[in-house]
Design a protein around this motif. Structure first.
Motif, PDB file in Angstrom:
ATOM      1  N   VAL A   1       0.812  -1.209   0.000  1.00  0.00           N
ATOM      2  CA  VAL A   1       0.000   0.000   0.000  1.00  0.00           C
ATOM      3  C   VAL A   1       0.853   1.270   0.000  1.00  0.00           C
ATOM      4  CG1 VAL A   1      -0.173   0.147   2.524  1.00  0.00           C
ATOM      5  CG2 VAL A   1      -2.034   1.045   1.110  1.00  0.00           C
ATOM      6  N   THR A   2       2.120   1.181   0.485  1.00  0.00           N
ATOM      7  CA  THR A   2       2.949   2.383   0.629  1.00  0.00           C
ATOM      8  C   THR A   2       3.247   3.068  -0.703  1.00  0.00           C
ATOM      9  OG1 THR A   2       3.945   1.440   2.623  1.00  0.00           O
ATOM     10  CG2 THR A   2       5.084   3.294   1.604  1.00  0.00           C
ATOM     11  N   PRO A   3       3.768   2.364  -1.745  1.00  0.00           N
ATOM     12  CA  PRO A   3       3.998   3.067  -3.017  1.00  0.00           C
ATOM     13  C   PRO A   3       2.732   3.656  -3.632  1.00  0.00           C
ATOM     14  CG  PRO A   3       5.120   0.931  -2.984  1.00  0.00           C
ATOM     15  CD  PRO A   3       4.204   0.959  -1.815  1.00  0.00           C
ATOM     16  N   TRP A   4       1.617   2.969  -3.475  1.00  0.00           N
ATOM     17  CA  TRP A   4       0.357   3.509  -3.984  1.00  0.00           C
ATOM     18  C   TRP A   4       0.012   4.836  -3.290  1.00  0.00           C
ATOM     19  CZ3 TRP A   4      -2.279   1.898  -8.179  1.00  0.00           C
ATOM     20  CH2 TRP A   4      -2.026   0.609  -8.669  1.00  0.00           C
ATOM     21  N   ASN A   5       0.196   4.866  -1.978  1.00  0.00           N
ATOM     22  CA  ASN A   5      -0.087   6.101  -1.247  1.00  0.00           C
ATOM     23  C   ASN A   5       0.812   7.241  -1.703  1.00  0.00           C
ATOM     24  OD1 ASN A   5      -2.071   4.872   0.266  1.00  0.00           O
ATOM     25  ND2 ASN A   5      -0.760   4.466   2.025  1.00  0.00           N
ATOM     26  N   VAL A   6       2.089   6.938  -1.929  1.00  0.00           N
ATOM     27  CA  VAL A   6       3.013   7.981  -2.398  1.00  0.00           C
ATOM     28  C   VAL A   6       2.632   8.442  -3.797  1.00  0.00           C
ATOM     29  CG1 VAL A   6       5.422   8.544  -2.855  1.00  0.00           C
ATOM     30  CG2 VAL A   6       4.851   7.043  -0.947  1.00  0.00           C
TER      31      VAL A   6
ATOM     32  N   ARG B   1      -6.422  -0.692   0.669  1.00  0.00           N
ATOM     33  CA  ARG B   1      -6.276   0.678   1.147  1.00  0.00           C
ATOM     34  C   ARG B   1      -6.206   0.684   2.663  1.00  0.00           C
ATOM     35  NH1 ARG B   1     -11.309   1.396  -2.019  1.00  0.00           N
ATOM     36  NH2 ARG B   1     -10.752   1.797  -4.213  1.00  0.00           N
ATOM     37  N   ASN B   2      -5.601   1.727   3.200  1.00  0.00           N
ATOM     38  CA  ASN B   2      -5.613   1.924   4.642  1.00  0.00           C
ATOM     39  C   ASN B   2      -6.114   3.335   4.951  1.00  0.00           C
ATOM     40  OD1 ASN B   2      -3.445   3.548   3.950  1.00  0.00           O
ATOM     41  ND2 ASN B   2      -1.897   2.226   4.856  1.00  0.00           N
TER      42      ASN B   2
ATOM     43  N   TRP C   1      -7.003   7.070   2.426  1.00  0.00           N
ATOM     44  CA  TRP C   1      -8.168   7.962   2.388  1.00  0.00           C
ATOM     45  C   TRP C   1      -7.782   9.385   2.770  1.00  0.00           C
ATOM     46  CZ3 TRP C   1     -13.127   6.494   0.898  1.00  0.00           C
ATOM     47  CH2 TRP C   1     -13.325   5.121   0.712  1.00  0.00           C
ATOM     48  N   SER C   2      -6.976   9.525   3.833  1.00  0.00           N
ATOM     49  CA  SER C   2      -6.582  10.865   4.286  1.00  0.00           C
ATOM     50  C   SER C   2      -5.757  11.578   3.229  1.00  0.00           C
ATOM     51  CB  SER C   2      -5.797  10.760   5.597  1.00  0.00           C
ATOM     52  OG  SER C   2      -6.595  10.244   6.631  1.00  0.00           O
ATOM     53  N   THR C   3      -4.883  10.821   2.530  1.00  0.00           N
ATOM     54  CA  THR C   3      -4.053  11.433   1.484  1.00  0.00           C
ATOM     55  C   THR C   3      -4.914  11.981   0.364  1.00  0.00           C
ATOM     56  OG1 THR C   3      -2.234   9.909   1.986  1.00  0.00           O
ATOM     57  CG2 THR C   3      -2.182  11.022  -0.145  1.00  0.00           C
ATOM     58  N   LEU C   4      -5.907  11.212  -0.057  1.00  0.00           N
ATOM     59  CA  LEU C   4      -6.776  11.670  -1.150  1.00  0.00           C
ATOM     60  C   LEU C   4      -7.636  12.844  -0.708  1.00  0.00           C
ATOM     61  CD1 LEU C   4      -7.278  10.846  -4.089  1.00  0.00           C
ATOM     62  CD2 LEU C   4      -9.238   9.522  -3.308  1.00  0.00           C
ATOM     63  N   ILE C   5      -8.147  12.790   0.510  1.00  0.00           N
ATOM     64  CA  ILE C   5      -8.968  13.897   1.024  1.00  0.00           C
ATOM     65  C   ILE C   5      -8.139  15.174   1.123  1.00  0.00           C
ATOM     66  CG2 ILE C   5     -10.180  14.744   3.075  1.00  0.00           C
ATOM     67  CD1 ILE C   5     -11.142  11.868   3.524  1.00  0.00           C
TER      68      ILE C   5
ATOM     69  N   ARG D   1     -15.312  16.249   0.547  1.00  0.00           N
ATOM     70  CA  ARG D   1     -16.408  15.893   1.450  1.00  0.00           C
ATOM     71  C   ARG D   1     -17.138  14.649   0.960  1.00  0.00           C
ATOM     72  NH1 ARG D   1     -19.401  18.221   5.603  1.00  0.00           N
ATOM     73  NH2 ARG D   1     -20.663  16.534   6.443  1.00  0.00           N
ATOM     74  N   SER D   2     -17.317  14.538  -0.361  1.00  0.00           N
ATOM     75  CA  SER D   2     -17.974  13.362  -0.914  1.00  0.00           C
ATOM     76  C   SER D   2     -17.183  12.094  -0.599  1.00  0.00           C
ATOM     77  CB  SER D   2     -18.144  13.521  -2.425  1.00  0.00           C
ATOM     78  OG  SER D   2     -18.706  12.366  -3.002  1.00  0.00           O
ATOM     79  N   LEU D   3     -15.859  12.176  -0.743  1.00  0.00           N
ATOM     80  CA  LEU D   3     -15.013  11.030  -0.414  1.00  0.00           C
ATOM     81  C   LEU D   3     -15.032  10.744   1.078  1.00  0.00           C
ATOM     82  CD1 LEU D   3     -12.914   9.034  -1.711  1.00  0.00           C
ATOM     83  CD2 LEU D   3     -11.159  10.666  -1.004  1.00  0.00           C
ATOM     84  N   PHE D   4     -15.030  11.804   1.864  1.00  0.00           N
ATOM     85  CA  PHE D   4     -15.064  11.646   3.321  1.00  0.00           C
ATOM     86  C   PHE D   4     -16.338  10.932   3.765  1.00  0.00           C
ATOM     87  CE2 PHE D   4     -16.469  13.385   7.419  1.00  0.00           C
ATOM     88  CZ  PHE D   4     -15.397  13.023   8.235  1.00  0.00           C
ATOM     89  N   ASP D   5     -17.457  11.291   3.164  1.00  0.00           N
ATOM     90  CA  ASP D   5     -18.726  10.665   3.539  1.00  0.00           C
ATOM     91  C   ASP D   5     -18.785   9.190   3.154  1.00  0.00           C
ATOM     92  OD1 ASP D   5     -19.632  13.049   4.580  1.00  0.00           O
ATOM     93  OD2 ASP D   5     -20.632  13.674   2.723  1.00  0.00           O
ATOM     94  N   LYS D   6     -17.973   8.775   2.179  1.00  0.00           N
ATOM     95  CA  LYS D   6     -17.956   7.373   1.758  1.00  0.00           C
ATOM     96  C   LYS D   6     -17.116   6.493   2.676  1.00  0.00           C
ATOM     97  CE  LYS D   6     -18.569   8.437  -3.160  1.00  0.00           C
ATOM     98  NZ  LYS D   6     -17.925   8.398  -4.504  1.00  0.00           N
ATOM     99  N   MET D   7     -16.318   7.087   3.539  1.00  0.00           N
ATOM    100  CA  MET D   7     -15.459   6.302   4.427  1.00  0.00           C
ATOM    101  C   MET D   7     -16.314   5.496   5.400  1.00  0.00           C
ATOM    102  SD  MET D   7     -12.298   8.903   5.323  1.00  0.00           S
ATOM    103  CE  MET D   7     -11.468   7.621   6.284  1.00  0.00           C
ATOM    104  N   SER D   8     -16.050   4.204   5.458  1.00  0.00           N
ATOM    105  CA  SER D   8     -16.810   3.360   6.380  1.00  0.00           C
ATOM    106  C   SER D   8     -16.364   3.554   7.822  1.00  0.00           C
ATOM    107  CB  SER D   8     -16.655   1.884   5.981  1.00  0.00           C
ATOM    108  OG  SER D   8     -15.278   1.523   5.952  1.00  0.00           O
ATOM    109  N   GLU D   9     -15.068   3.746   8.015  1.00  0.00           N
ATOM    110  CA  GLU D   9     -14.520   3.969   9.357  1.00  0.00           C
ATOM    111  C   GLU D   9     -13.660   5.223   9.330  1.00  0.00           C
ATOM    112  OE1 GLU D   9     -12.467   0.564  10.769  1.00  0.00           O
ATOM    113  OE2 GLU D   9     -14.211  -0.769  10.638  1.00  0.00           O
TER     114      GLU D   9
END
Length: 635
Positions: free
Chosen positions: A213-218, A242-243, A247-251, A264-272
Motif C-alpha cells: 500500500v505504501t507506493p500507492w499512497n506515495v 487501502r488503509n 483515504w486521508s491522502t486523497l482527502i 467531502r464526498s469522499l469523506f462521507d464514503k469512508m466506512s470507518e
C-alpha cells in the motif's frame, strides 16, 4: 585458573562434547580434550557477548546511557560490532551526537549497520549535510550500501538543498544492482515529488516489482501535489488494498487543490473515520474560510462517538476565531477541559487567538499568562490580539517582554506591531519598528509590511508619504497595498490619489467591490453627482461587482448564518418571532450607506426590529442570554 576449572566441569561427558564440540571428524583420543576445551571457551564467549548486547540495549531503552557505556567499556574482550552499533545508536537517541561520532571513529571494524546507524542518527537530527558527507565517506571506505542506506539518505534530502541528488542516487541504486523494494522505491518516489519530476515519479512506481500500500499512497500524494486529481482518483480506484492513510491522502489532496466538495464526498464514503480524517476535513473548511461548515462537522464528529485530539480542538478553535463565535468557543473550551486533555502550548495558543479575535482580550491575556513555556506563535497571538483591539501600548509592552525572554521576533511579529501603531496613530513608533526589522533583526520587509505602513500613513492623513512609500517599494504593489491607499483616500476624501489607487486595483483585479464603494463616497463628499453616474457606467463596463451586505448571527438553534441584504429583513422578523421572551434579540450595530444622498451613516440600535432594510449594509445580532451547551463531551 578459573577458566581451566570451568573447562574441567564440562569435560568427561559425551553429551557436552557432542553438543558443543562435535564436528563429525574422527580425532584421536589425545586431541579430544583440547577440542572440548576450545568448544566450551567458544560457547562461554558467545553467550556472554549476546548477554552483553542485551544488557546494553536494556540500559539504553530505560534511559540509563551511562550504565550502558560503563558496561561497554568494562567488557573489551566480549563486545563485538553489534555492541558498538548499540552504543552509537543510544548516543543518537539521546542527542549525544559528538559522543556517537567519537565512538564511531574508534571502531575497529564497521559493517553496513554501523554506517546506517550514523546516517539514521544524522537524519533524525535534521542534518542533511552530515548525511551527505557520511554517505560519501562510506563509499570511499569501500563498504557497499544496502536498501536501507539509500532509503535513509534519500529521505534525509527531502525538502532540503540536497534534493537535487535524488536522480543521482537513483542511478547509483541501478548501477549497484539493488532491487527497488517498497522502502527504496517509496523514498525515491518522494524524492521525485520533491524535485517536481512527474515522469520520474511514475517511472519509479513502475520499477517496483512487488508493491504494497505504501507506493500507492506515495503515488496518490504525488499526483495530488502536481494537481492531477483525476489520475490520483484513478490510482485510488485501482489499489488492491487501502488503509486509513490512503483515504486521508486523497482527502487532503482534494482540499489542497481547492475541491472541497469532492473531498467531502469522499469523506462521507469512508466506512470507518478516524480522528485524522475528521480533523483533515474540518481543517479543509477552515482553510478556505467556511467556518460554519467546520463547526457543523465538528458537532457531527462528536455525535458519532469519535474522540477529538489536540489538533482537532486547535482547528475548531480556529473556526470559532474566524467566525467570531465566542459562545461556541466557550463551549469548545469547556469541552477541552471536561475531556481531560493536557493544555499544551499549541492548545493554549489556539485559545488565546480565539478569545482575542472574538473580542475578549482580557480572557485571552489570562490564558496567555498561564502558558508555562511560551513560543513565538503564542507571543504573536497576544501581540496581534492587542493590535486588533487598538491597544498599541500593550502590544509594545508584550513585544518588549518577548525580546527580554529571549524569543526572536519574526515577520509576523512586525506585521502585528506596525498594524498596532496604525490603529493607535503612532506614526514615529511605527516607522522606528519598520526600520528596526531590517537593521536590528535582519528581516526583509514583505508586501504585508508595506501595506501596514501605507495604512499607518493613510490613517494619519500623511497621504504623500504613503504614495512615496509605494513608489519606493522593491516590488510592484498588490491589491492589498492599493486597497490601503484607497481606504485612506476615502477616509480623507482625496480624489486624485483615490483614482490612482482605484486604477491600480483595477489593473490587478478588475471587479474588486472596494473601488465602487470608496469612490462613490469620495465623489459624494466632493459633491460631484455627475461623477457618481459616470462611475456607475464605468463599473458596468468593468463588470465590477458591488460588495454584498451580510449579517452574522449566533443563536441557540444555529451556530451562525450569513445573509444578504435582501433577505436580512425577513430573517430578522423570523428570529424575532421565534425568540422567547427571556431572550431579546438585540441589534448591536448597523452600518448603512446611500451614495446618492452623499451620506454615510452609522447607527447603534437595541431592538427586535430593524431600520429600513434597504439602507442596511451590514448588521450583527446576538442573543442576550447565552445558549445551553451544544457540544456534548465524547466518552
Amino acid at each position: 585458573m578459573v577458566l581451566l576449572m570451568v573447562i574441567n566441569l564440562h569435560l568427561g561427558t559425551e553429551y557436552t562434547f557432542g553438543q558443543f564440540g562435535s564436528c563429525g571428524c574422527k580425532e584421536s583420543k589425545s586431541q579430544m580434550p583440547a577440542l572440548r576445551a576450545f568448544a566450551v571457551c567458544r560457547q562461554i564467549s558467545t553467550l556472554s557477548t549476546i548477554n552483553l548486547n542485551k544488557t546494553i540495549n536494556s540500559f539504553i531503552a530505560n534511559g540509563n546511557l551511562k550504565e550502558a557505556r560503563k558496561l561497554f567499556d568494562q567488557s573489551p574482550h566480549l563486545r563485538n560490532v553489534v555492541s558498538w552499533n548499540s552504543i552509537i545508536a543510544g548516543y543518537f537517541r539521546y542527542r549525544c551526537i559528538q559522543q556517537a561520532e567519537y565512538l564511531f571513529d574508534g571502531m575497529p571494524h564497521r559493517d553496513v549497520v554501523s554506517w546506517n546507524t550514523m546516517l539514521s542518527g544524522y537524519r533524525n537530527a535534521n542534518n542533511p549535510e552530515k548525511v551527505y558527507n557520511c554517505f560519501l565517506h562510506m563509499n570511499r571506505h569501500g563498504d557497499k550500501p544496502n536498501e536501507l542506506t539509500f532509503a535513509v539518505a534519500i529521505s534525509s534530502f527531502l525538502h532540503k538543498d540536497f534534493k537535487h541528488l535524488v536522480p543521482q542516487l537513483h542511478g547509483l541504486v541501478l548501477s549497484l544492482g539493488i532491487s527497488l523494494n517498497v522502502f527504496v522505491g517509496s523514498a525515491l518516489m518522494r524524492g521525485y515529488i520533491d524535485v517536481d519530476d512527474y515522469k520520474g515519479l511514475a517511472r519509479v512506481f513502475d520499477e517496483i516489482l512487488v508493491k504494497d500500500v505504501t507506493p500507492w499512497n506515495v503515488l496518490i500524494l504525488g499526483y495530488m501535489k502536481f494537481g492531477c486529481t483525476s489520475e490520483a482518483q484513478r490510482a485510488f480506484d485501482m489499489m488492491p488494498t487501502r488503509n486509513a492513510f490512503t483515504w486521508s491522502t486523497l482527502i487532503n489532496g482534494y482540499i489542497e487543490n481547492k475541491k472541497l466538495n469532492e473531498a467531502r464526498s469522499l469523506f462521507d464514503k469512508m466506512s470507518e473515520k478516524d480522528v485524522v480524517s475528521w480533523t483533515a476535513m474540518i481543517r479543509g473548511y477552515v482553510q478556505y474560510g467556511d467556518f460554519m461548515e467546520a463547526l457543523k462537522l465538528f458537532k457531527v464528529m462528536l455525535s458519532s462517538g469519535a474522540r477529538p485530539n489536540h489538533f482537532t480542538f486547535s482547528t475548531v478553535l480556529d473556526a470559532c476565531a474566524g467566525n467570531s463565535a465566542v459562545l461556541v468557543g466557550n463551549q469548545v473550551h469547556a469541552c477541552i477541559l471536561k475531556s481531560g486533555f493536557p493544555l499544551d502550548v499549541v492548545l493554549l495558543t489556539s485559545l488565546v487567538d480565539m478569545y482575542a479575535k472574538c473580542g475578549v482580550i482580557d480572557i485571552a491575556f489570562c490564558i496567555f499568562e498561564s502558558i508555562p513555556e511560551r513560543n513565538l506563535v503564542a507571543w504573536n497571538s497576544i501581540i496581534g490580539g492587542y493590535a486588533r483591539h487598538g491597544l498599541p501600548e500593550r502590544a509594545m509592552q508584550e513585544f518588549e517582554r518577548m525580546v527580554k525572554s529571549g524569543i526572536r521576533p519574526d515577520e509576523i511579529t512586525f506585521i502585528n506591531l506596525v498594524y498596532a501603531c496604525g490603529h493607535g496613530g503612532l506614526v514615529e513608533e511605527g516607522e522606528r519598528i519598520f526600520n528596526s526589522m531590517v537593521t536590528d533583526y535582519g528581516l526583509k520587509a514583505e508586501m504585508e509590511h508595506y501595506a501596514c505602513m501605507v495604512d499607518l500613513y493613510g490613517k494619519a492623513g500623511l497621504l504623500e508619504k504613503a504614495e512615496k512609500l509605494i513608489e519606493g517599494m522593491p516590488f510592484k504593489p498588490d491589491v492589498v497595498v492599493w486597497g490601503a491607499l484607497l481606504g485612506a483616500c476615502g477616509l480623507h476624501s482625496c480624489l486624485e490619489l483615490g483614482e490612482i489607487a482605484a486604477n491600480g486595483i483595477y489593473t490587478l483585479e478588475n471587479d474588486h467591490p472596494a473601488v465602487y464603494s470608496v469612490l462613490s463616497k469620495i465623489y459624494g463628499d466632493k459633491g460631484v453627482d455627475s461623477d457618481i453616474t459616470g462611475l456607475e457606467k464605468l463599473m458596468k463596463n468593468w463588470r465590477a461587482r458591488k460588495q454584498k451586505a451580510g449579517s452574522w448571527i449566533e443563536s441557540p438553534s444555529s451556530i451562525s448564518i450569513t445573509a444578504e441584504k435582501k433577505i436580512l429583513w425577513k430573517m430578522a422578523e423570523q428570529l424575532g418571532a421565534e425568540c422567547p421572551k427571556e431572550h431579546e434579540l438585540s441589534v448591536t450595530h448597523v452600518v448603512f450607506l446611500d451614495a446618492r444622498t452623499k451620506k454615510s451613516r452609522w447607527a447603534v440600535q437595541q431592538s427586535k426590529y430593524l431600520v429600513n432594510p434597504g439602507w442596511i449594509e451590514a448588521a450583527t445580532y446576538r442573543w442576550r442570554k447565552p445558549p445551553e451547551e451544544d457540544f456534548p463531551v465524547s466518552t
